[in-house]
Enzyme design. Structure first.
Site, PDB file in Angstrom:
ATOM      1  N   LYS A 112       0.820  -1.208   0.000  1.00 37.45           N
ATOM      2  CA  LYS A 112       0.000   0.000   0.000  1.00 37.45           C
ATOM      3  C   LYS A 112       0.859   1.266   0.000  1.00 37.45           C
ATOM      4  O   LYS A 112       0.426   2.311  -0.478  1.00 37.45           O
ATOM      5  CB  LYS A 112      -0.925   0.016   1.221  1.00 37.45           C
ATOM      6  CG  LYS A 112      -1.854  -1.183   1.358  1.00 37.45           C
ATOM      7  CD  LYS A 112      -2.798  -1.330   0.190  1.00 37.45           C
ATOM      8  CE  LYS A 112      -3.951  -2.290   0.488  1.00 37.45           C
ATOM      9  NZ  LYS A 112      -3.540  -3.703   0.604  1.00 37.45           N
TER      10      LYS A 112
HETATM   11  C1  LIG Z   1      -4.163  -4.864   0.162  1.00 36.41           C
HETATM   12  C2  LIG Z   1      -3.338  -6.084   0.119  1.00 36.41           C
HETATM   13  C3  LIG Z   1      -3.580  -7.103  -0.813  1.00 36.41           C
HETATM   14  C4  LIG Z   1      -4.737  -7.047  -1.778  1.00 36.41           C
HETATM   15  O1  LIG Z   1      -4.577  -6.041  -2.752  1.00 36.41           O
HETATM   16  P1  LIG Z   1      -5.850  -5.523  -3.562  1.00 36.41           P
HETATM   17  O2  LIG Z   1      -5.333  -4.391  -4.365  1.00 36.41           O
HETATM   18  O3  LIG Z   1      -6.852  -5.090  -2.536  1.00 36.41           O
HETATM   19  O4  LIG Z   1      -6.343  -6.649  -4.386  1.00 36.41           O
HETATM   20  C5  LIG Z   1      -2.737  -8.190  -0.830  1.00 36.41           C
HETATM   21  N1  LIG Z   1      -1.710  -8.301   0.038  1.00 36.41           N
HETATM   22  C6  LIG Z   1      -1.461  -7.350   0.963  1.00 36.41           C
HETATM   23  C7  LIG Z   1      -0.339  -7.547   1.908  1.00 36.41           C
HETATM   24  C8  LIG Z   1      -2.245  -6.199   1.028  1.00 36.41           C
HETATM   25  O5  LIG Z   1      -1.981  -5.260   1.937  1.00 36.41           O
END
Ligand SMILES: *Cc1c(COP(=O)(O)O)cnc(C)c1O
Length: 495
Positions: A112
């Site tokens: 993120k």
């Molecule tokens: C948010 C997240 C995901 C999923 O990603 P999306 O874009 O919501 O599909 C997978 N792994 C981790 C560690 C995340 O923080």
């Protein structure tokens, strides 16, 4: 000419990139999508010699056409600096026959950070460009990682405040501690008695509440979103797929125009949608492999063409993927419906009333580059152990879901295409599940003892983000019912 953005639910909506970023979600409840997906302008050879920041500029300028060169470069340079613990920003690591694209080198050690370290800058720049004088209140639902990354990104950013909702019993202990220790006078963290879907639905309802928006405006506030429904989250995520391809080309792991597959551990469908956009820009991507955990609503969708959220919600060891309503899928549905907002709105209506919809066979045909896969809890743990035993490389639970889906896909298809696995979190964020997968002898240790053991095994230094929370005081303690989210926001803002 500016690239304009439409709503997935109303064909008459047309806004600039900066307006789309400011609003987050369209008034009709739809998501903003570019009128068309721009093609890459520089060659892959040229990209191969560029830094992450340079690639970011080449990609993002095509989407954010109402930003000046200076504005955009300024945002990029403020975001991708020494908050990241490596100059490469998103390094590749070869292991177990695949290329792991490590997206967790930012300040909160999950992918993120790739988008949330730039979103605050994009947003404040957008506010200036559109002469917005209200304070922008970032309202965010998190399954664990977005919350901390958004808090870190927006803490003490002038003209903004941020309220994060997370499922009180649905995140890892380290994820929770990371959020509850967040500093910054403009930050608020709220645990809800409910799951991530409840949090996301509650937030979307507040966005769509016109009466609330009017009262907010009178008090000098307006909402925006740091979730991946915001196009300002999605665009920065396209960058690292282009960057990864360019680096593989440079390192001769790929020949000119050779395809690469990507495997993405998926929850809200933001990360994999970014890969799909990259492919549509002309990046030679073959298969887009969508990896789910036991909440395998997307696997079933790719299998059958029916999206059906009517099922039990599972809490798994990959909590950031514990999602039954993948918001960004709406952007894909819109595209494969031929940019037909009416059709898309009808599907989304069916999803909110009946909890399901079925796409047409024409639409299904356009999904042939997608492959759905899923991994059970047991298989996920096995993948962690396998990669550690074979390579001495320790991956987190989310990445392990993707690795397992990759192993299964290769065994079944014999597809030998060079494959990038999106590695979405540091194993330090999910220490307990990771260490238990490697050896049951770790079961009795405390979270921080496990951190030290993980350091010994992985020979990767404990990240600053973990050191920071060892002794940090808890600063947030609000908990509310899932039905009381709006009351909580009104209280916080004094409405
Ligand atoms: C948010 C997240 C995901 C999923 O990603 P999306 O874009 O919501 O599909 C997978 N792994 C981790 C560690 C995340 O923080």
């Amino acid at each position: 000419m500016n690239l304009m953005y439409n709503s997935t639910r109303d064909k008459n909506v047309k806004v600039t990139a900066s307006q789309a970023i400011l609003k987050g979600l369209s008034d009709d409840g739809g998501l903003f999508v570019p009128e068309s997906i721009p093609a890459l302008e520089v060659s892959l050879d040229a990209l191969a010699d560029m830094s992450y920041q340079q690639v970011a500029y080449e990609v993002m300028k095509l989407f954010l056409t109402d930003f000046t060169e200076e504005e955009l470069k300024n945002c990029i340079n403020k975001a991708y600096d020494d908050k990241f613990d490596t100059k490469e920003i998103a390094p590749l690591r070869e292991a177990a026959g695949a290329q792991f694209l490590e997206l967790f080198h930012g300040s909160t050690i999950a992918f993120k950070d790739m988008a949330l370290s730039i979103l605050p800058h994009l947003l404040t720049t957008s506010a200036k460009k559109n002469a917005v004088s209200n304070e922008i209140v970032i309202l965010t639902a998190t399954s664990g990682d977005t919350g901390k990354a958004a808090l870190a990104g927006f803490a003490d950013v002038d003209g903004t405040s941020i309220i994060v909702f997370y499922p009180k019993d649905g995140v890892s202990p380290i994820q929770e501690k990371q959020m509850l220790t967040q500093r910054g006078a403009n930050t608020k963290v709220v645990g809800i008695k409910g799951n991530f879907d409840d949090a996301q639905t509650g937030v979307k309802e507040m966005f769509n509440n016109k009466e609330l928006a009017e009262r907010m405006n009178k008090a000098g506030y307006q909402f925006s979103s740091a979730n991946s429904i915001n196009i300002g989250r999605l665009v920065p995520q396209i960058v690292y797929y282009v960057y990864a391809y360019a680096k593989l080309l440079k390192n001769k792991k790929l020949a000119k125009d050779e395809k690469m597959n990507v495997v993405v551990p998926t929850g809200n469908f933001g990360n994999i949608l970014a890969a799909y956009y990259a492919k549509n820009m002309g990046l030679p991507i073959g298969k887009l492999i969508c990896a789910s955990n036991e909440n395998k609503v997307l696997f079933d969708f790719f299998q059958t063409g029916t999206y059906d959220r009517n099922r039990e919600f599972m809490l798994t060891s990959s909590p950031s993927m514990d999602i039954l309503i993948s918001s960004n899928l709406e952007r894909l549905i819109y595209k494969i419906a031929g940019n037909d907002a009416k059709k898309c709105a009808d599907f989304m209506k069916a999803l909110s009333t009946a909890g399901k919809y079925e796409i047409t066979s024409d639409m299904k045909e356009q999904l042939e580059d997608f492959v759905g896969g899923y991994a059970t809890e047991e298989a996920t743990a096995k993948a962690i152990k396998r990669v550690y035993d074979e390579e001495g490389y320790i991956i987190d639970t989310h990445t392990a879901v993707a690795a397992q889906v990759y192993f299964d896909y290769v065994a079944k298809s014999n597809d030998t295409t060079t494959t990038v696995i999106a590695s979405t979190a540091s194993p330090y964020k999910f220490t307990r599940s990771v260490m238990n997968a490697i050896d049951s002898k770790y079961e009795k240790m405390t979270d921080f003892e496990l951190v030290d053991e993980l350091e010994k095994l992985s020979k990767v230094k404990v990240p600053q983000a973990i050191e920071d929370i060892r002794s940090a005081p808890v600063l947030h303690d609000i908990v509310c019912d899932k039905t009381a989210m709006q009351d909580t926001v009104e209280n916080i803002l004094g409405l």
